[in-house]
Design a protein around this motif. Structure first.
Motif, short mmCIF file in Angstrom:
data_model
loop_
_atom_site.label_atom_id
_atom_site.label_comp_id
_atom_site.label_asym_id
_atom_site.label_seq_id
_atom_site.Cartn_x
_atom_site.Cartn_y
_atom_site.Cartn_z
N ARG A 67 -6.93 3.67 -5.37
CA ARG A 67 -5.84 2.69 -5.46
C ARG A 67 -6.11 1.76 -6.64
N LYS A 127 -6.85 9.79 -5.70
CA LYS A 127 -7.60 9.21 -4.58
C LYS A 127 -7.91 7.71 -4.68
N LEU A 142 0.82 -1.23 0.00
CA LEU A 142 0.00 0.00 0.00
C LEU A 142 0.85 1.27 0.00
N GLU A 143 2.06 1.18 0.52
CA GLU A 143 2.93 2.37 0.51
C GLU A 143 3.23 2.79 -0.93
N LEU A 203 -1.84 7.20 -6.76
CA LEU A 203 -3.30 7.07 -6.76
C LEU A 203 -3.89 7.62 -8.05
N ASP A 261 -0.21 3.95 -2.63
CA ASP A 261 -0.66 5.28 -2.21
C ASP A 261 0.19 6.41 -2.80
#
Lengths: 204, 94
Positions: A110, A108, A97-98, A104, A101
């Motif tokens: 993913r 906003k 997720l790092e 994006l 993110d």
């Protein structure tokens, strides 16, 4: 954003991804098989990749349920096999997720597949997210035309209130539209990926 | 006077991996309302959708609101629509 060589190497090859998807009966398996089958007969313009001076590492954030991933990962694999200019690895978005993110969609979402081109030290030099805007736009136009041609389908917001038979017909029409636009989508994905790796013409 | 039955419909993009959110919301509705709901319908759909209807009223739309709804918000909307019926039943002549 930098991806270490060790992290890149920990990703799955396309073969490993493919074997995992094909091992389980279901819709995603069917979608991947359909994508690969369609791609087999498509002639791709790979000039941008063939002109690359060296092989580049490409990391893709994906998830096994993702339809845009079953559409686009076979294209990346085809480019890799046909040109030898892409070293492809696939990792889970939810386990990264790092990275997700930092890229994006529209700032906003993913969205996946998230395709990252890496330079020698692992710095991200280019990205492709989900699908080209041109594909989204074309499909929106064709979707709107379906509703115009079939008043019985109501509006895009009313599908859940349709009689099951009518809703099934609408679903079939949407799937057929997606199939009709598949060749365009493949060409646009190749074009957009190619624009990332294209070397700018030297000035003067 | 029998209460008008309320059905909740959850439609979800079947190729987007939205099954966990669908089942979570369906489970929350089952737990909150039990037999007070006339039904919970799940519709596997296309193109990134996650929509919730109470009857024919679109309460949440992935396109309109963005994202997934909070189960508590959907439960509150159902309660609002069940409450007048309950009141009608309570006030009905014997």
């Amino acid at each position: 954003m930098t991806v270490s060589p060790e992290h890149f190497a920990s990703g799955d090859t396309y073969t490993k991804y493919r074997d995992r998807i094909l091992a389980e009966e279901g819709m995603v398996r069917d979608m991947l098989i359909a994508s690969e089958a369609f791609l087999t007969s498509e002639k791709l313009d790979l000039a941008a990749f063939e002109a690359m001076p060296a092989t580049v590492r490409v990391l893709v954030l994906s998830e096994d349920w993702c339809g845009d991933c079953t559409d686009n990962l076979p294209i990346l694999d085809r480019i890799a096999r046909d040109t030898g200019k892409i070293d492809l690895r696939i990792v889970s978005r939810d386990a990264n997720l790092e990275i997700a993110d930092a890229f994006l969609k529209y700032g906003k979402f993913r969205s996946i597949p998230l395709v990252l081109f890496l330079d020698e030290p692992g710095e991200v030099t280019g990205q492709f997210i989900e699908r080209p805007e041109s594909v989204t736009t074309l499909r929106a136009e064709k979707r709107a035309a379906i509703y115009v041609a079939h008043p019985e389908f109501g509006t895009p917001e009313s599908y859940a209130t349709l009689e099951p038979e009518v809703r099934a017909a609408l679903g079939d029409a949407l799937m057929a539209m997606r199939q009709e636009t598949r060749a365009f989508a493949i060409a646009e994905v190749v074009r957009e990926l190619g624009s990332i790796v294209s070397v700018p013409a030297k000035q003067g | 006077m029998a209460a008008k039955p309320i059905k909740v419909t959850i439609s979800y993009c079947a190729e987007c991996g939205y099954e966990p959110q669908t089942l979570e919301l369906a489970g929350a509705l089952m737990k909150a309302f039990g037999y007070k709901l006339a039904g919970i319908e799940l519709i596997p759909w296309h193109e990134g959708s996650f929509d919730v209807l109470i009857g024919n009223e679109l309460i949440h739309s992935m396109y309109r609101e963005g994202g997934f709804p909070e189960s508590a918000d959907i439960i509150a909307e159902v309660k609002k629509r069940l409450a007048p019926q309950a009141a009608q039943v309570e006030n009905a002549p014997a």
